[in-house]
Scaffold this motif. Structure first.
Motif, short mmCIF file in Angstrom:
data_model
loop_
_atom_site.label_atom_id
_atom_site.label_comp_id
_atom_site.label_asym_id
_atom_site.label_seq_id
_atom_site.Cartn_x
_atom_site.Cartn_y
_atom_site.Cartn_z
N GLU A 1 52.95 44.81 29.08
CA GLU A 1 52.95 46.27 29.80
C GLU A 1 51.79 46.30 30.31
O GLU A 1 51.48 46.94 31.34
N GLU A 2 50.46 46.30 30.04
CA GLU A 2 49.20 46.63 30.42
C GLU A 2 48.94 45.79 31.25
O GLU A 2 48.60 46.48 32.72
N ALA A 3 49.34 44.56 31.68
CA ALA A 3 49.22 43.85 32.90
C ALA A 3 49.98 44.18 34.09
O ALA A 3 49.59 44.33 35.08
N GLU A 4 51.03 44.48 33.70
CA GLU A 4 52.15 44.99 34.86
C GLU A 4 51.63 46.44 35.12
O GLU A 4 51.57 46.71 36.31
N LYS A 5 51.16 47.20 34.45
CA LYS A 5 50.79 48.80 34.74
C LYS A 5 49.62 48.42 35.78
O LYS A 5 49.43 48.93 36.68
N ALA A 6 48.58 47.26 35.37
CA ALA A 6 47.36 47.19 36.29
C ALA A 6 47.88 46.46 37.64
O ALA A 6 47.42 47.07 38.61
N LYS B 1 40.03 42.24 50.64
CA LYS B 1 41.26 43.13 49.99
C LYS B 1 42.56 42.41 50.27
O LYS B 1 43.63 42.52 49.22
N LEU B 2 42.81 41.93 51.35
CA LEU B 2 43.98 41.25 51.73
C LEU B 2 44.30 40.14 50.74
O LEU B 2 45.30 39.64 50.15
N THR B 3 43.29 39.32 50.45
CA THR B 3 43.24 38.17 49.66
C THR B 3 43.75 38.62 48.16
O THR B 3 44.62 38.06 47.32
N ARG B 4 43.08 39.74 47.76
CA ARG B 4 43.23 40.37 46.41
C ARG B 4 44.64 40.75 46.39
O ARG B 4 45.48 40.26 45.35
N TRP B 5 45.29 41.57 47.31
CA TRP B 5 46.54 42.05 47.10
C TRP B 5 47.63 40.96 47.29
O TRP B 5 48.52 41.14 46.69
N SER B 6 47.22 39.85 48.10
CA SER B 6 48.21 38.89 48.05
C SER B 6 48.36 38.14 46.88
O SER B 6 49.42 37.78 46.10
N ASP B 7 47.13 38.02 46.09
CA ASP B 7 47.13 37.50 44.82
C ASP B 7 47.85 38.26 43.75
O ASP B 7 48.40 37.82 42.94
N VAL B 8 47.74 39.61 43.68
CA VAL B 8 48.35 40.49 43.01
C VAL B 8 49.84 40.37 43.27
O VAL B 8 50.62 40.51 42.23
N ALA B 9 49.97 40.57 44.43
CA ALA B 9 51.56 40.61 44.61
C ALA B 9 52.41 39.42 44.18
O ALA B 9 53.49 39.51 43.60
N SER B 10 51.87 38.18 44.32
CA SER B 10 52.67 36.96 43.89
C SER B 10 52.28 36.70 42.58
O SER B 10 52.75 35.57 41.84
N ALA B 11 51.50 37.24 41.83
CA ALA B 11 51.25 37.09 40.32
C ALA B 11 52.29 37.17 39.23
O ALA B 11 53.14 38.17 39.66
N GLY B 12 52.65 36.46 38.62
CA GLY B 12 53.51 36.67 37.42
C GLY B 12 53.34 36.96 36.28
O GLY B 12 52.69 36.28 35.62
N THR B 13 53.28 38.22 36.05
CA THR B 13 52.68 38.82 34.65
C THR B 13 53.77 38.41 33.67
O THR B 13 54.91 38.33 33.85
N SER B 14 53.43 38.14 32.53
CA SER B 14 54.22 37.79 31.39
C SER B 14 55.25 38.82 30.97
O SER B 14 54.86 40.05 31.14
#
Length: 421
Positions: free
Chosen positions: A196-201, A179-192
């Protein structure tokens, strides 16, 4: 140009010297994913080291690309602020309606007080204790790898080792550590922008992270014995025990990303660099003591955080350019680490440099990476254990690395490798 690579900004990646200087925009993440960024940095260092970009997805900003100019910005926090309310430390401003304060996005005195709460976990005495744990785990991971079979180094080694370390630092449930790996990837991901859907997710996943860590906080906030894990430190620290929920989430994400991405991508980047420079890999196998100087060279070469951003608190001058109060100023560490006016043969990977720690990857000043010695130790240990197991045979990279699309995290999604039998 035939079969041009299209960038997220809608155009092809072109010759960096073929476009007008004032049209260069270093912010396009695809320049990093395709590893096409280097001539852009080279041109700006030579022709316009403090460069103004009029705009794009991230709005107007200054690019600082030379070593000494970056040092000036990084060590003058009274002029160049990290404050989250001014936009934070990344090119992209904090998201409106989802504001995550964290101590890297604070100026003194609050920054200093919160940083002090967690710094004991990377004190020399605790690092000495952690080294044995890291070595044992690195050995088990390496012993589990297949021989004469292609596998993904990122997943099997880089992610697994750093995620195990994070789970230890947080005293996080072991079986759920990915879960830590996943949250790290999500936190540092730059959505375009505009997606809006990607940012909501993305927000939904980060709120899931917040709920999980809030439960861990509640379990430890009233512990009678002082805890030596990061959550207990935050829950009981004078400067952090009264944090608002979003500030707690912000600091948790800072510690997850900081404890994961730097080491994870340097473990991968180091193996790639050695394969791209077989003379250096042979030098290492012939003299394993060179691990000590190789580790900071890997961190310089990889530069796992491409940039940090500041906001000018007053009108000032830098490199002959007039910076206005409120301007966004981006320090491109990845470019400063290739500045040949300061670092000799900066575009070469050399594992026995005389001054291997002369690099910008950890930043400088009050925001210098709090876990820099832990990152170096993990890299040193994993390479010592690799050389014990395969002293004569190099681990072979057998395909192209898959780089992530990010102008902040200079990292890898996968790297196919093979260990010859």
């Amino acid at each position: 140009m035939s079969e041009a690579i299209l960038t997220t900004n809608g155009g092809p990646i072109v010759d960096a010297y073929a476009i007008p200087l004032d049209e260069i925009d270093l912010s396009d993440p695809e320049l990093f994913r395709t590893n096409s960024i280097w001539p852009y940095f080279e041109r700006l260092r030579n022709e316009d080291p403090v460069h103004y970009c009029k705009g794009g997805d991230y709005g107007p900003f200054w690019s600082v690309t030379k070593y000494n100019d970056i040092m000036h910005v990084d060590t003058n926090h009274a002029i160049y602020s990290s404050e989250a309310t001014l936009g934070g430390v990344a090119l992209r401003d904090q998201t409106e309606g989802f504001f995550l304060p964290m101590f890297i996005m604070m100026d003194p005195p609050k920054h200093d007080a919160q940083r002090k709460v967690v710094s004991p976990i990377v004190a020399p005495g605790n690092l000495a204790i952690l080294e044995g744990t890291i070595r044992e785990r690195a050995g088990k991971i390496l012993d589990s790898l297949p021989i004469n079979e292609t596998f993904d180094w990122v997943d099997r080694v880089s992610i697994e080792l750093t995620t195990q370390m994070l789970a230890t630092l947080f005293d996080f449930p072991w079986d759920e550590r990915r879960k830590l790996t996943r949250w790290s990837d999500v936190a540092s991901a730059g959505t375009s922008y505009g997606d809006e859907e990607a940012e909501k997710a993305r927000r939904a996943e980060l709120l899931e992270c917040a709920a999980y860590f809030s439960e861990l906080w509640n379990q430890r906030v009233n512990a009678t014995e002082p805890g030596d894990d990061l959550i207990t430190m935050l829950a009981q620290g004078e400067a952090t025990k009264n944090m608002e929920p979003m500030e707690y989430l912000g600091n948790i994400l800072l510690l997850i990303v900081g404890g994961n991405d730097t080491t994870r991508n340097s473990i991968t980047g180091g193996l790639l660099a050695l394969n791209e420079n077989p003379d250096q890999y042979k030098k290492l196998r012939d003299n394993p003591t060179l691990v000590e100087s190789m580790v900071p060279e890997i961190i310089r070469w990889q530069t796992p955080l491409s940039h940090m951003r500041r906001t000018a608190l007053e009108d000032t001058e830098l490199g002959g350019k007039q910076i206005k109060k409120g301007d966004k100023v981006v320090m491109w560490y990845v470019s400063g680490n290739r500045d040949e006016e300061v670092i000799e043969n900066a575009n070469s990977f050399i594992i026995d440099r005389d001054r291997p720690r002369q690099h910008l990857s950890f930043g400088f000043g009050i925001h210098r990476c709090v876990g820099n010695r832990l990152a170096e130790m993990q890299l040193r240990v994993v390479w010592e254990e690799i050389l014990k197991r395969w002293p004569a045979t190099p681990i072979e990279v057998v395909g192209e690395p898959e780089r992530i699309s990010s102008n902040l995290i200079k990292g890898y999604a996968s790297l196919p490798v093979r260990i010859p039998g």
